[in-house]
Design a protein around this motif. Sequence first.
Motif, PDB file in Angstrom:
ATOM      1  N   GLN A 147     -13.544  30.117  74.521  1.00  0.00           N
ATOM      2  CA  GLN A 147     -13.545  30.948  73.320  1.00  0.00           C
ATOM      3  C   GLN A 147     -12.136  31.453  73.010  1.00  0.00           C
ATOM      4  O   GLN A 147     -11.725  31.508  71.850  1.00  0.00           O
ATOM      5  N   VAL A 148     -11.419  31.822  74.056  1.00  0.00           N
ATOM      6  CA  VAL A 148     -10.040  32.283  73.865  1.00  0.00           C
ATOM      7  C   VAL A 148      -9.183  31.131  73.335  1.00  0.00           C
ATOM      8  O   VAL A 148      -8.369  31.321  72.430  1.00  0.00           O
ATOM      9  N   TRP A 149      -9.373  29.932  73.872  1.00  0.00           N
ATOM     10  CA  TRP A 149      -8.632  28.764  73.373  1.00  0.00           C
ATOM     11  C   TRP A 149      -8.976  28.491  71.910  1.00  0.00           C
ATOM     12  O   TRP A 149      -8.088  28.190  71.099  1.00  0.00           O
ATOM     13  N   LEU A 150     -10.242  28.570  71.573  1.00  0.00           N
ATOM     14  CA  LEU A 150     -10.658  28.321  70.188  1.00  0.00           C
ATOM     15  C   LEU A 150     -10.067  29.366  69.247  1.00  0.00           C
ATOM     16  O   LEU A 150      -9.616  29.039  68.139  1.00  0.00           O
ATOM     17  N   ALA A 206      -0.630  26.175  42.891  1.00  0.00           N
ATOM     18  CA  ALA A 206      -0.814  24.771  43.266  1.00  0.00           C
ATOM     19  C   ALA A 206      -0.366  24.554  44.714  1.00  0.00           C
ATOM     20  O   ALA A 206      -0.899  23.690  45.409  1.00  0.00           O
ATOM     21  N   VAL A 207       0.577  25.373  45.173  1.00  0.00           N
ATOM     22  CA  VAL A 207       1.051  25.292  46.557  1.00  0.00           C
ATOM     23  C   VAL A 207      -0.024  25.780  47.532  1.00  0.00           C
ATOM     24  O   VAL A 207      -0.206  25.222  48.604  1.00  0.00           O
ATOM     25  N   THR A 208      -0.759  26.811  47.152  1.00  0.00           N
ATOM     26  CA  THR A 208      -1.680  27.474  48.080  1.00  0.00           C
ATOM     27  C   THR A 208      -3.148  27.115  47.892  1.00  0.00           C
ATOM     28  O   THR A 208      -3.955  27.311  48.807  1.00  0.00           O
ATOM     29  N   ASP A 209      -3.510  26.605  46.729  1.00  0.00           N
ATOM     30  CA  ASP A 209      -4.932  26.397  46.418  1.00  0.00           C
ATOM     31  C   ASP A 209      -5.676  25.530  47.426  1.00  0.00           C
ATOM     32  O   ASP A 209      -6.790  25.854  47.825  1.00  0.00           O
ATOM     33  N   ALA A 210      -5.087  24.423  47.839  1.00  0.00           N
ATOM     34  CA  ALA A 210      -5.807  23.485  48.713  1.00  0.00           C
ATOM     35  C   ALA A 210      -6.113  24.077  50.081  1.00  0.00           C
ATOM     36  O   ALA A 210      -7.210  23.897  50.623  1.00  0.00           O
ATOM     37  N   ALA A 211      -5.157  24.792  50.655  1.00  0.00           N
ATOM     38  CA  ALA A 211      -5.325  25.296  52.025  1.00  0.00           C
ATOM     39  C   ALA A 211      -5.845  26.731  52.092  1.00  0.00           C
ATOM     40  O   ALA A 211      -6.200  27.206  53.173  1.00  0.00           O
ATOM     41  N   ALA A 212      -5.907  27.424  50.953  1.00  0.00           N
ATOM     42  CA  ALA A 212      -6.358  28.820  50.965  1.00  0.00           C
ATOM     43  C   ALA A 212      -7.769  28.978  51.539  1.00  0.00           C
ATOM     44  O   ALA A 212      -8.003  29.850  52.389  1.00  0.00           O
ATOM     45  N   PRO A 213      -8.732  28.153  51.138  1.00  0.00           N
ATOM     46  CA  PRO A 213     -10.067  28.279  51.733  1.00  0.00           C
ATOM     47  C   PRO A 213     -10.068  27.940  53.228  1.00  0.00           C
ATOM     48  O   PRO A 213     -10.842  28.517  53.996  1.00  0.00           O
ATOM     49  N   VAL A 214      -9.191  27.034  53.635  1.00  0.00           N
ATOM     50  CA  VAL A 214      -9.085  26.683  55.062  1.00  0.00           C
ATOM     51  C   VAL A 214      -8.578  27.882  55.842  1.00  0.00           C
ATOM     52  O   VAL A 214      -9.107  28.217  56.912  1.00  0.00           O
ATOM     53  N   LEU A 215      -7.545  28.550  55.310  1.00  0.00           N
ATOM     54  CA  LEU A 215      -7.011  29.734  55.982  1.00  0.00           C
ATOM     55  C   LEU A 215      -8.090  30.800  56.129  1.00  0.00           C
ATOM     56  O   LEU A 215      -8.254  31.381  57.207  1.00  0.00           O
ATOM     57  N   LEU A 216      -8.844  31.043  55.069  1.00  0.00           N
ATOM     58  CA  LEU A 216      -9.918  32.035  55.136  1.00  0.00           C
ATOM     59  C   LEU A 216     -10.969  31.611  56.161  1.00  0.00           C
ATOM     60  O   LEU A 216     -11.438  32.431  56.952  1.00  0.00           O
ATOM     61  N   GLY A 217     -11.318  30.352  56.166  1.00  0.00           N
ATOM     62  CA  GLY A 217     -12.281  29.853  57.145  1.00  0.00           C
ATOM     63  C   GLY A 217     -11.795  30.017  58.568  1.00  0.00           C
ATOM     64  O   GLY A 217     -12.572  30.366  59.472  1.00  0.00           O
ATOM     65  N   LEU A 218     -10.511  29.781  58.793  1.00  0.00           N
ATOM     66  CA  LEU A 218      -9.942  29.969  60.132  1.00  0.00           C
ATOM     67  C   LEU A 218      -9.970  31.443  60.541  1.00  0.00           C
ATOM     68  O   LEU A 218     -10.248  31.768  61.689  1.00  0.00           O
ATOM     69  N   ARG A 219      -9.700  32.340  59.584  1.00  0.00           N
ATOM     70  CA  ARG A 219      -9.745  33.783  59.892  1.00  0.00           C
ATOM     71  C   ARG A 219     -11.153  34.192  60.282  1.00  0.00           C
ATOM     72  O   ARG A 219     -11.372  34.879  61.280  1.00  0.00           O
ATOM     73  N   VAL A 220     -12.131  33.796  59.492  1.00  0.00           N
ATOM     74  CA  VAL A 220     -13.525  34.149  59.763  1.00  0.00           C
ATOM     75  C   VAL A 220     -13.956  33.545  61.103  1.00  0.00           C
ATOM     76  O   VAL A 220     -14.570  34.217  61.934  1.00  0.00           O
ATOM     77  N   SER A 221     -13.600  32.294  61.330  1.00  0.00           N
ATOM     78  CA  SER A 221     -13.956  31.634  62.588  1.00  0.00           C
ATOM     79  C   SER A 221     -13.334  32.343  63.780  1.00  0.00           C
ATOM     80  O   SER A 221     -13.999  32.558  64.803  1.00  0.00           O
ATOM     81  N   GLN A 222     -12.062  32.693  63.660  1.00  0.00           N
ATOM     82  CA  GLN A 222     -11.387  33.402  64.759  1.00  0.00           C
ATOM     83  C   GLN A 222     -12.116  34.698  65.074  1.00  0.00           C
ATOM     84  O   GLN A 222     -12.363  35.015  66.237  1.00  0.00           O
ATOM     85  N   SER A 223     -12.472  35.429  64.057  1.00  0.00           N
ATOM     86  CA  SER A 223     -13.174  36.706  64.263  1.00  0.00           C
ATOM     87  C   SER A 223     -14.528  36.500  64.925  1.00  0.00           C
ATOM     88  O   SER A 223     -14.885  37.206  65.878  1.00  0.00           O
ATOM     89  N   LEU A 224     -15.294  35.532  64.424  1.00  0.00           N
ATOM     90  CA  LEU A 224     -16.639  35.310  64.969  1.00  0.00           C
ATOM     91  C   LEU A 224     -16.593  34.836  66.412  1.00  0.00           C
ATOM     92  O   LEU A 224     -17.405  35.277  67.244  1.00  0.00           O
ATOM     93  N   VAL A 225     -15.645  33.973  66.721  1.00  0.00           N
ATOM     94  CA  VAL A 225     -15.505  33.512  68.105  1.00  0.00           C
ATOM     95  C   VAL A 225     -15.108  34.686  68.991  1.00  0.00           C
ATOM     96  O   VAL A 225     -15.630  34.842  70.094  1.00  0.00           O
ATOM     97  N   HIS A 226     -14.198  35.520  68.523  1.00  0.00           N
ATOM     98  CA  HIS A 226     -13.772  36.685  69.300  1.00  0.00           C
ATOM     99  C   HIS A 226     -14.945  37.639  69.546  1.00  0.00           C
ATOM    100  O   HIS A 226     -15.120  38.145  70.647  1.00  0.00           O
ATOM    101  N   LEU A 227     -15.753  37.852  68.529  1.00  0.00           N
ATOM    102  CA  LEU A 227     -16.912  38.728  68.690  1.00  0.00           C
ATOM    103  C   LEU A 227     -17.935  38.149  69.663  1.00  0.00           C
ATOM    104  O   LEU A 227     -18.642  38.892  70.344  1.00  0.00           O
ATOM    105  N   SER A 228     -18.000  36.833  69.744  1.00  0.00           N
ATOM    106  CA  SER A 228     -19.030  36.187  70.566  1.00  0.00           C
ATOM    107  C   SER A 228     -18.732  36.217  72.052  1.00  0.00           C
ATOM    108  O   SER A 228     -19.652  36.057  72.859  1.00  0.00           O
ATOM    109  N   GLY A 229     -17.500  36.413  72.453  1.00  0.00           N
ATOM    110  CA  GLY A 229     -17.217  36.478  73.880  1.00  0.00           C
ATOM    111  C   GLY A 229     -15.776  36.193  74.223  1.00  0.00           C
ATOM    112  O   GLY A 229     -14.933  35.975  73.353  1.00  0.00           O
ATOM    113  N   THR A 230     -15.514  36.173  75.532  1.00  0.00           N
ATOM    114  CA  THR A 230     -14.141  36.006  76.012  1.00  0.00           C
ATOM    115  C   THR A 230     -14.035  34.930  77.095  1.00  0.00           C
ATOM    116  O   THR A 230     -13.142  34.985  77.929  1.00  0.00           O
TER     117      THR A 230
END
Length: 136
Positions: free
Chosen positions: A110-113, A82-106
């Motif tokens: 992009q670095v700020w994002l 119950a502590v982690t359920d609400a934000a767990a998908p957000v954390l995963l989304g942030l990880r995926v977003s960070q990776s995709l932005v990093h792959l897209s350029g520098t």
Amino acid sequence: MNPTAVALLGYAGWCVLMVLLLINHRALFLLRGERAVNGFTADNKGLGDLAERIVRVHGNCIENLPLVATVLLYAIATGQTAVTDAAAPVLLGLRVSQSLVHLSGTRAWQVWLRLVCFLGQLAILAMWLLQLLMKL
């Protein structure tokens, strides 16, 4: 399956996908005869900017997996998702977003994002840790 378990498996799956991307990128150099199988460095130096970013994205995923997995597994094992359920998908989304932005350029934006995505992940982990520690 609850959101915490989905996020944990999703995070691990994303790490696997990033290593497959790394292997695929190197395989292209092998198939084109541009590199020998033993001609790669750990950081993909000499293979271009994208190749070097792929290594860093994969490494960053792997570096953070133990932190995320520890907290999420603890929540699952102690019945406190119950502590982690609400934000767990957000954390995963942030990880995926960070990776995709990093792959897209520098570019600077992009670095700020990427930084915002990373700090968001850290904030979520810190929030979870505090909440879980208060329940001990």
